[in-house]
Design an enzyme around this catalytic site. Sequence first.
Site, PDB file in Angstrom:
ATOM      1  N   GLU A 154       0.842  -1.193   0.000  1.00  0.00           N
ATOM      2  CA  GLU A 154       0.000   0.000   0.000  1.00  0.00           C
ATOM      3  C   GLU A 154       0.879   1.245   0.000  1.00  0.00           C
ATOM      4  O   GLU A 154       1.943   1.267   0.626  1.00  0.00           O
ATOM      5  CB  GLU A 154      -0.906  -0.012   1.240  1.00  0.00           C
ATOM      6  CG  GLU A 154      -1.961   1.062   1.272  1.00  0.00           C
ATOM      7  CD  GLU A 154      -2.935   0.850   2.433  1.00  0.00           C
ATOM      8  OE1 GLU A 154      -3.352   1.863   3.021  1.00  0.00           O
ATOM      9  OE2 GLU A 154      -3.271  -0.310   2.745  1.00  0.00           O
TER      10      GLU A 154
ATOM     11  N   GLU B 149      -3.186  10.345   2.964  1.00  0.00           N
ATOM     12  CA  GLU B 149      -4.392  10.549   3.766  1.00  0.00           C
ATOM     13  C   GLU B 149      -4.390  11.991   4.254  1.00  0.00           C
ATOM     14  O   GLU B 149      -3.361  12.497   4.704  1.00  0.00           O
ATOM     15  CB  GLU B 149      -4.439   9.592   4.956  1.00  0.00           C
ATOM     16  CG  GLU B 149      -4.543   8.132   4.551  1.00  0.00           C
ATOM     17  CD  GLU B 149      -4.682   7.198   5.747  1.00  0.00           C
ATOM     18  OE1 GLU B 149      -5.197   6.091   5.562  1.00  0.00           O
ATOM     19  OE2 GLU B 149      -4.283   7.587   6.863  1.00  0.00           O
TER      20      GLU B 149
ATOM     21  N   ASP C  69       0.193   5.389   0.574  1.00  0.00           N
ATOM     22  CA  ASP C  69      -0.908   6.217   1.086  1.00  0.00           C
ATOM     23  C   ASP C  69      -0.672   7.708   1.037  1.00  0.00           C
ATOM     24  O   ASP C  69       0.383   8.196   1.466  1.00  0.00           O
ATOM     25  CB  ASP C  69      -1.144   5.906   2.581  1.00  0.00           C
ATOM     26  CG  ASP C  69      -1.720   4.544   2.831  1.00  0.00           C
ATOM     27  OD1 ASP C  69      -2.221   3.926   1.890  1.00  0.00           O
ATOM     28  OD2 ASP C  69      -1.668   4.100   3.996  1.00  0.00           O
TER      29      ASP C  69
END
Length: 278
Positions: free
Chosen positions: A90, A94, A92
């Site tokens: 993953e 955010e 990311d």
Amino acid sequence: MLLLLSILFTCASANFHRDADVTFGGDRVKILEAGRTLTLSLDQTSGSGFQSKKEYLFGRFDMQLKLVPANSAGTVTTFYLSSIGTGHDEIDFEFLGNSTGEPYTVHTNVYSQGKGDKEQQFRLWFDPTSSFHTYSILWNSQRIIFLVDNIPIRVYNNHESIGTPFPKKQSMRVYCSLWNADDWATQGGRVKADWSKAPFVATYRNFNINACPATGSCHGKSADSSNMEVLTWQTKELDARERNRLRWVQQKHMVYNYCSDSNRFANGFPAECKRSRF
């Protein structure tokens, strides 16, 4: 040659009608402007999200976002790549909301083989709610570069040679979402979402994919004037100007770096923390 490239690569502005699937939230996901723009909304019942129809193994992914305005406390808006299953990879972005007048926190992380804990966080040098800004993930076999308006804010290098896993074997989809995380997202969970301000809305547009589909191949092709732009991300590293911009961001706008958290790593920092950040 051009026909062959169109088979091997995806290099185009995505259309949300054609290239995205709703993952949750139902009609809280709205596609506008003939597929060029998409909005996600969050209320006290549910958030919302979508994913790319295709999976990719390396590429550059650009998304323009306008984040939840005013009091966004407790909300998290996301733009990330992820595989599925046990031991997933993953990458990311955010965006952690805040009280009116307080800045968003941009949270970045990298997971490989199911393990993350590679967090860096930033405060942006502009208001991300007043207009659209471009957030990019460039991912090749040697490094991951996070960019904001084409300014690098973080580089995560492949350090497999010293035993640090790197995401390079699992294909990933693009995911985006808006959800309630008021148990932790804003000031450690001390500030909760104000549901009287719901629905909260984040807007996505101009999703650009320049990547290798998981079912294709991006190897063994020479780069000439007709396909150089397509191939650039495959060998991308920062030049001197970009390194200076990265230093500026990390000196002036970084608010957390796992490689500096001595309380968390009392027995010694991860091996990659001793290596160059470029």
